[in-house]
Design an enzyme around this catalytic site. Sequence first.
Site: not given
Ligand code: SAH
Length: 215
Positions: A66
């Site tokens: 993000s």
């Molecule tokens: N917090 C992260 C940014 C994440 S982007 C950081 O600091 O880098 C969102 C993430 O959520 C992605 O990696 C995606 O694969 C994950 N995601 C999406 N749906 C999900 C689910 N049902 N369970 C776990 N992770 C999930």
Amino acid sequence: MKKIDTFRDKGLRAQMVERLKSRDIRNMSVLNAINEIPRHFFLDSAFLEFAYKDNAFPIGCDQTISNPYTVAFQSELLSPSPKDKILEIGTGSGYQAAILCKIGCKVYSIERFKDLYLKAKKNLSDLKCNANLFYGDGYLGLPNHAPFDKIIVTAGASEVPFALKEQLIIGGILVIPVGFEDQKMTVILKTGKDNYEVLSQYNDFKFVPLLREKK
Ligand code: SAH
């Protein structure tokens, strides 16, 4: 490859923190953590030189870290205190988890992509952040580790997963971006065993989608 945090990196990071302050991020423990955690450790080498720009970047598996403002804003909405037990859905690069660890929170985080889970594990252990990482479906939360003081979702959810509300303590809060194309950042307070209240909502966030099932 050894990760190095140069004076230049530290300087760029301090400037990034000043920009966050000018956009009304006020929580000093959040700002201090952002100042201390090297964001460039969480990016693929192709994006290293852009690490302190105010953008989201690809981290593999079609997912993104993000942008710094979103991380700061969500963190501020959580008002994290040391010892808070916090669940994050969407570990991604591990950067958000590292910020919460730096504040002293006990962090649990779930990621649905095996590759990202493994990379985040490495990123966090390089920084000696002992977050508890899980490879799984965040829709389900972590019933074996519940309840949590706070839960943060870092992917856009079409609806609020019931399991997450259930796994909060009474008095606990959930910060979750809700919506399809754009999301409203939504803060939900658990006021009783089966009672929840939307405390606030903020428009115009854009996250990768929260999807079911592991990959
Ligand atoms: N917090 C992260 C940014 C994440 S982007 C950081 O600091 O880098 C969102 C993430 O959520 C992605 O990696 C995606 O694969 C994950 N995601 C999406 N749906 C999900 C689910 N049902 N369970 C776990 N992770 C999930």
